[in-house]
Scaffold this active site. Sequence first.
Site, PDB file in Angstrom:
ATOM      1  N   ALA A 196      35.763 -79.635  48.188  1.00 28.40           N
ATOM      2  CA  ALA A 196      35.081 -78.532  48.561  1.00 28.40           C
ATOM      3  C   ALA A 196      35.577 -77.579  49.561  1.00 28.40           C
ATOM      4  CB  ALA A 196      33.501 -78.673  48.580  1.00 28.40           C
ATOM      5  N   ASP A 198      22.166 -83.532  63.521  1.00 29.89           N
ATOM      6  CA  ASP A 198      23.592 -83.086  63.510  1.00 29.89           C
ATOM      7  C   ASP A 198      24.068 -83.426  64.813  1.00 29.89           C
ATOM      8  OD1 ASP A 198      25.519 -81.403  61.401  1.00 29.89           O
ATOM      9  OD2 ASP A 198      26.141 -81.707  63.441  1.00 29.89           O
ATOM     10  N   TYR A 258      39.522 -92.368  54.650  1.00 33.26           N
ATOM     11  CA  TYR A 258      38.110 -91.644  54.073  1.00 33.26           C
ATOM     12  C   TYR A 258      37.729 -92.301  52.685  1.00 33.26           C
ATOM     13  CZ  TYR A 258      35.564 -87.564  52.486  1.00 33.26           C
ATOM     14  OH  TYR A 258      34.678 -86.526  51.906  1.00 33.26           O
ATOM     15  N   LYS A 269      34.260 -93.965  51.624  1.00 36.40           N
ATOM     16  CA  LYS A 269      33.289 -93.385  50.689  1.00 36.40           C
ATOM     17  C   LYS A 269      33.005 -94.484  49.637  1.00 36.40           C
ATOM     18  CE  LYS A 269      32.484 -89.447  52.510  1.00 36.40           C
ATOM     19  NZ  LYS A 269      31.200 -88.960  52.987  1.00 36.40           N
ATOM     20  N   ASN A 290      24.270 -87.346  54.754  1.00 33.34           N
ATOM     21  CA  ASN A 290      25.176 -86.249  54.410  1.00 33.34           C
ATOM     22  C   ASN A 290      26.414 -86.069  55.768  1.00 33.34           C
ATOM     23  OD1 ASN A 290      26.322 -83.728  53.023  1.00 33.34           O
ATOM     24  ND2 ASN A 290      25.895 -83.044  54.881  1.00 33.34           N
TER      25      ASN A 290
HETATM   26  P1  NAD Z   1      31.659 -80.345  57.370  1.00 32.17           P
HETATM   27  O1  NAD Z   1      32.543 -80.715  58.412  1.00 32.17           O
HETATM   28  O2  NAD Z   1      31.467 -78.846  57.107  1.00 32.17           O
HETATM   29  O3  NAD Z   1      30.247 -80.919  57.870  1.00 32.17           O
HETATM   30  C1  NAD Z   1      30.111 -82.128  58.203  1.00 32.17           C
HETATM   31  C2  NAD Z   1      28.921 -82.006  59.260  1.00 32.17           C
HETATM   32  O4  NAD Z   1      28.573 -83.306  60.058  1.00 32.17           O
HETATM   33  C3  NAD Z   1      28.948 -80.980  60.415  1.00 32.17           C
HETATM   34  O5  NAD Z   1      27.788 -80.333  60.701  1.00 32.17           O
HETATM   35  C4  NAD Z   1      29.275 -82.269  61.460  1.00 32.17           C
HETATM   36  O6  NAD Z   1      28.768 -81.468  63.032  1.00 32.17           O
HETATM   37  C5  NAD Z   1      28.431 -83.090  61.316  1.00 32.17           C
HETATM   38  N1  NAD Z   1      28.728 -84.459  61.845  1.00 32.17           N
HETATM   39  C6  NAD Z   1      29.799 -85.213  62.065  1.00 32.17           C
HETATM   40  N2  NAD Z   1      29.985 -86.132  62.713  1.00 32.17           N
HETATM   41  C7  NAD Z   1      28.649 -86.414  62.949  1.00 32.17           C
HETATM   42  C8  NAD Z   1      27.783 -87.344  63.872  1.00 32.17           C
HETATM   43  N3  NAD Z   1      28.653 -88.280  64.204  1.00 32.17           N
HETATM   44  N4  NAD Z   1      26.591 -87.458  63.690  1.00 32.17           N
HETATM   45  C9  NAD Z   1      25.897 -86.350  63.104  1.00 32.17           C
HETATM   46  N5  NAD Z   1      26.326 -85.255  62.428  1.00 32.17           N
HETATM   47  C10 NAD Z   1      27.833 -85.264  62.280  1.00 32.17           C
HETATM   48  O7  NAD Z   1      31.805 -81.183  56.178  1.00 32.17           O
HETATM   49  P2  NAD Z   1      31.180 -80.923  54.827  1.00 32.17           P
HETATM   50  O8  NAD Z   1      32.315 -80.701  53.772  1.00 32.17           O
HETATM   51  O9  NAD Z   1      30.038 -80.355  54.617  1.00 32.17           O
HETATM   52  O10 NAD Z   1      30.814 -82.492  54.365  1.00 32.17           O
HETATM   53  C11 NAD Z   1      29.424 -83.186  54.342  1.00 32.17           C
HETATM   54  C12 NAD Z   1      29.388 -84.325  53.558  1.00 32.17           C
HETATM   55  O11 NAD Z   1      30.080 -84.274  52.208  1.00 32.17           O
HETATM   56  C13 NAD Z   1      30.615 -85.534  54.160  1.00 32.17           C
HETATM   57  O12 NAD Z   1      29.847 -86.805  54.139  1.00 32.17           O
HETATM   58  C14 NAD Z   1      31.965 -85.336  53.329  1.00 32.17           C
HETATM   59  O13 NAD Z   1      32.467 -86.461  53.548  1.00 32.17           O
HETATM   60  C15 NAD Z   1      31.244 -85.083  52.217  1.00 32.17           C
HETATM   61  N6  NAD Z   1      32.326 -84.380  51.111  1.00 32.17           N
HETATM   62  C16 NAD Z   1      32.963 -83.376  51.551  1.00 32.17           C
HETATM   63  C17 NAD Z   1      33.679 -82.803  50.521  1.00 32.17           C
HETATM   64  C18 NAD Z   1      34.591 -81.656  50.818  1.00 32.17           C
HETATM   65  O14 NAD Z   1      35.640 -81.412  50.328  1.00 32.17           O
HETATM   66  N7  NAD Z   1      34.171 -80.815  51.876  1.00 32.17           N
HETATM   67  C19 NAD Z   1      34.140 -83.395  49.205  1.00 32.17           C
HETATM   68  C20 NAD Z   1      33.351 -84.497  49.067  1.00 32.17           C
HETATM   69  C21 NAD Z   1      32.295 -85.121  49.922  1.00 32.17           C
END
Ligand code: NAD
Length: 212
Positions: free
Chosen positions: A149, A27, A116, A120, A52
Amino acid sequence: MTGGASGIGAAIVARLLAEGYEVDSLDIVNGFDVSDPAAWEAVGPVDLACLNAGVITGEADLELLTVGQYRRALGVNVDGVVLGARRLAHVLEPGSVIVATASLAGLVGVPDDPIYALTKHAVVGFVRSVAPQFAERGIRIQAICPGWADTPLTDDAFKGELTARGFRLLRAEDIAEAVLVAARSEGTGEAWIVQPGREPINYAFKGVPGPR
Ligand code: NAD
């Protein structure tokens, strides 16, 4: 496991630990930047790799979108998956599985954040396209496509607006469950939809009509 320090990633880490896996979380908060090609060179083989990490731009209006917002989203969401998969292609053993966290934004338009959605859609198209070459080596690659989420990815105002529009937010734990469902299914190159109150569904892509 990338992006394991927060939200969905943290839930995946917790679930995998509970299932008895040893988990390595890569991360940015621990100094691993998924968009940095050199960072991937130190990554070795695993049974299950979760690509992720992801970010939103938070900008709906293209005229206001900065180049920095655009490049960051492509760097994390697209480069992070492509560079990760490229390294994994090099090191994974047959029988391993890769699960990329895409989004429903990879299957439908998202007027709130078109960049975004662009990134995706790229992840879904990439997973579908590289699956055959991974399959030749006995490796499966899957995408999961969750709806919005309740995680720190989006701010409370956005989540409040979604809720007011009638959207139900997913719990990160439900998405962690979907990762395991997709990883343990026998398929590859699939996009698993995750929505509140439903079992994860393997999305049935409609074929193009073809020539007349
Ligand atoms: P979040 O912001 O809670 O977590 C994202 C994590 O990615 C964080 O720990 C951050 O430090 C890390 N990160 C960011 N840039 C980075 C980099 N350059 N290198 C390494 N790590 C990095 O977000 P989340 O909701 O847990 O999202 C996780 C995944 O799920 C993402 O790909 C997001 O697009 C996808 N997603 C999220 C949702 C939602 O509504 N939260 C819905 C569908 C998909």
